[in-house]
Design a protein around this motif. Sequence first.
Motif, PDB file in Angstrom:
ATOM      1  N   UNK A   1      37.811  36.465  36.980  1.00  0.00           N
ATOM      2  CA  UNK A   1      38.765  36.158  35.911  1.00  0.00           C
ATOM      3  C   UNK A   1      39.596  34.906  36.193  1.00  0.00           C
ATOM      4  N   UNK A   2      39.835  34.593  37.463  1.00  0.00           N
ATOM      5  CA  UNK A   2      40.580  33.377  37.791  1.00  0.00           C
ATOM      6  C   UNK A   2      39.806  32.135  37.356  1.00  0.00           C
ATOM      7  N   UNK A   3      38.481  32.192  37.437  1.00  0.00           N
ATOM      8  CA  UNK A   3      37.663  31.067  36.973  1.00  0.00           C
ATOM      9  C   UNK A   3      37.716  30.954  35.450  1.00  0.00           C
ATOM     10  N   UNK A   4      37.718  32.093  34.754  1.00  0.00           N
ATOM     11  CA  UNK A   4      37.845  32.068  33.299  1.00  0.00           C
ATOM     12  C   UNK A   4      39.164  31.405  32.924  1.00  0.00           C
ATOM     13  N   UNK A   5      40.208  31.776  33.638  1.00  0.00           N
ATOM     14  CA  UNK A   5      41.525  31.200  33.336  1.00  0.00           C
ATOM     15  C   UNK A   5      41.542  29.703  33.621  1.00  0.00           C
TER      16      UNK A   5
END
Length: 409
Positions: free
Chosen positions: A307-311
């Motif tokens: 999810x950090x990459x999505x953000x």
Amino acid sequence: MHAWPASEVPALPGKGRDLRIHDTATGGRVTLAPGPVARIYVCGITPYDATHMGHAATYNAFDLVQRVWLDTKRQVHYVQNVTDVDDPLLERAIRDGIDWVGLAERETALFREDMTALRMLPPQHYIGAVEAIPGIVPLVERLRDSGAAYELEGDIYFSVDADPHFGQVSNYTTELMRHLSAERGGDPDRPGKKNPLDPMLWMAAREGEPSWDGASLGPGRPGWHIECVAIALDHLGMGFDVQGGGSDLIFPHHEMGASHAQTLTGEFPMAKAYVHAGMVALDGEKMSKSRGNLVFVSKLRRDGVDPAAIRLALLSHRYRDDWEWTDQVLQDAVERLGRWRAAVSRPDGPSADALVEELREALSDDLDTPTALAAVDRWAALQTAGGGTDDSAPGLVSRAVDALLGVAL
């Protein structure tokens, strides 16, 4: 209705800057200098499908607004609604042969999971349209009784001519307003309306559709715009700091909501700034449920995407810009996340004091996230080159990226 759990926001040394942000109503930037408590209302989802990248980009923008305010040592009073009864929800439930209440509950739960994974700060008040109905009915009655609304075949319409400030949120032409009204849930061609743009406040009960006691209005359900007005006035009052949402809400939703509130209270404006996030496209068209060209947050998470990459993918674009989601955008974010995590994993590095101030300056400048990301990239490159011996730097960078960008390293 409950929201989702809040992730901890690290405290940083020093103090952030007041936010300068683009205001749709004036067409220019305004400096927001709230009191000790900043107030923000962001329009929520209609829960008939999962959270897609367009949703995520919008809520990411207003999460950043909160983080900038928190860094100025203010408290934030954040309110968000859920339109848990509306035509698209009912139509999807009929199409799929399922109960509309169950559909709304399922998709709202998935939205909460996505927001938690993306480290979006939750609202203090997360209110569904259904639970807001007892507060909506008296507002519609007041508008009707004051002459600002009228009945048409049992339905109650707001008269846009009742608000002398109508049109000052979008500043659109009447022709464009009429086109967008037809496209976005209005009924400008209905015979008998005083003005084609007049929006519905209360829909009289239809056979086979849910309805609630509307007191003197009769059984029915609320219109879209008055829902948000009732929730915002109840929890924030007039003159709150930011009304937020995607740019597709400028008209009719935010225009009409402002007029409802201003007519009810006699005060102007409803919000000090109207802030709108750009649209996210896929394959050359705006990502939308009606088109079906969607990239879902939950699907990416199931596929193992951090999810950090999505953000970071969302942060790589300026919040007001329209942009296109591609595999390359995500791949670039995955690689950036890897570089940053490697950089902060070392025991020391270049001083990060200047980086914190660069992040603050970039974000206070209309949420300039590409500039903020570039600043962290430069620090990480220096770190990779062995450019410092400050043993507090990696930890400070990690806390700053978490506190200001919402990315956990």
